[in-house]
Design a protein around this motif. Structure first.
Motif, PDB file in Angstrom:
ATOM      1  N   GLN A   1       0.812  -1.207   0.000  1.00 43.65           N
ATOM      2  CA  GLN A   1       0.000   0.000   0.000  1.00 43.65           C
ATOM      3  C   GLN A   1       0.852   1.266   0.000  1.00 43.65           C
ATOM      4  O   GLN A   1       0.423   2.308  -0.477  1.00 43.65           O
ATOM      5  CB  GLN A   1      -0.930  -0.010   1.219  1.00 43.65           C
ATOM      6  N   ARG A   2       2.046   1.186   0.543  1.00 46.23           N
ATOM      7  CA  ARG A   2       2.918   2.356   0.609  1.00 46.23           C
ATOM      8  C   ARG A   2       4.263   2.027  -0.035  1.00 46.23           C
ATOM      9  O   ARG A   2       4.909   1.059   0.335  1.00 46.23           O
ATOM     10  CB  ARG A   2       3.129   2.799   2.054  1.00 46.23           C
TER      11      ARG A   2
ATOM     12  N   ASP B   1       2.374   4.883  -4.799  1.00 45.63           N
ATOM     13  CA  ASP B   1       1.252   4.730  -3.874  1.00 45.63           C
ATOM     14  C   ASP B   1       0.097   5.676  -4.166  1.00 45.63           C
ATOM     15  O   ASP B   1      -0.886   5.710  -3.425  1.00 45.63           O
ATOM     16  CB  ASP B   1       1.708   4.873  -2.415  1.00 45.63           C
TER      17      ASP B   1
ATOM     18  N   ARG C   1      -1.570   0.307 -10.601  1.00 45.78           N
ATOM     19  CA  ARG C   1      -0.598  -0.367  -9.736  1.00 45.78           C
ATOM     20  C   ARG C   1      -0.305  -1.775 -10.249  1.00 45.78           C
ATOM     21  O   ARG C   1       0.827  -2.251 -10.193  1.00 45.78           O
ATOM     22  CB  ARG C   1      -1.130  -0.433  -8.300  1.00 45.78           C
TER      23      ARG C   1
END
Length: 261
Positions: A90-91, A141, A148
């Protein structure tokens, strides 16, 4: 056995005390082909990919050519294979371009002879092939789910692996990008790469895969060419669906789900 074949014998793997795969063996998975892993949720498809990638505890025998994947170091595995997970971090404090360059730097030793400009050019070429060069400077992110996924595939493809593991590579993509991605994956396979992809869409698996491995409850149910592996009996036994499978005059397979069995 070819140097680009993946063989799996007596494989057991899982998470802590929970065994997902038990004594799993299957026919060799060849280089230059796309093999689709299909089966219902919880069948063990992702666990199998993660076991091959060395990401879950496993016992048995997994060999890619002469390389023992269960005893190989992380660097030895990285020189042979790339893994695109279903769920991405996610990051990530990198731009898309930086993330692809970082993946490239984990490639075989000859990559070390490249300078910074060459790294950048190869990474941009990979992004261009996926149609996302415009995302190169975007923070990873901040991307949408589909973006992504494409950026993660770029990280896998830029290393030109001999073994490519893909966990639901088209799940977050629109129809156009699904077609684009699978065409690129097919090109990689035709170049000699052994591709193993988890696909939930049986129709897509039938269209794109050279062979299909059907899993059920952590075990091999059947494997073979799409026309052999996908049948009404399999739909009933594995998915609990009363359906039918038809082969058209052009050789395409059409799956009619029907109703719950």
């Amino acid at each position: 056995m070819s140097a680009s074949d993946l063989t799996i014998r007596s494989l057991s793997a899982g998470y802590g005390a929970r065994k997902v795969l038990r004594d799993l063996s299957m026919p060799p998975i060849p280089g230059g082909k796309i093999t689709a892993l299909v089966g219902p949720n919880g069948a063990g498809k992702t666990t199998l990919l993660r076991a091959v990638a060395g990401l879950v505890p496993a016992s048995g025998d997994i060999r890619f050519g002469a390389l023992d994947m269960l005893t190989a170091s992380a660097s030895e595995r990285s020189r042979a294979m790339a893994f695109m997970p279903q769920f991405l971090p996610q990051r990530m404090a990198l731009s898309v371009l930086e993330s692809v360059i970082s993946a490239l730097r984990a490639s075989p030793p000859q990559i070390e002879r490249m300078d910074a400009a060459a790294f950048r050019d190869v990474a941009l070429e990979t992004l261009s092939g996926l149609g996302i060069v415009d995302l190169a400077l975007q923070p990873f992110d901040k991307l949408s789910g589909g973006q992504r996924q494409l950026a993660s595939l770029a990280q896998a493809l830029v290393r030109k692996p001999r073994l490519l593991l893909l966990d639901e590579p088209t799940s977050a993509l629109d129809l156009r990008h699904q077609l684009q991605v699978m065409n690129i994956v097919k090109t990689a396979a035709r170049g000699g790469t052994a591709v193993i992809a988890v696909l939930h869409d049986l129709q897509a698996a039938a269209r794109w895969a050279d062979s299909i491995v059907v899993m059920k409850s952590g075990a091999l149910y059947t494997s073979g060419a799409p026309a052999d592996a996908i049948s009404a009996t399999m739909l009933s036994d594995v998915y609990g669906i009363d359906g039918s499978v038809e082969t058209t005059s052009s050789g395409d397979i059409h799956i009619h789900a029907g109703r719950l069995a």
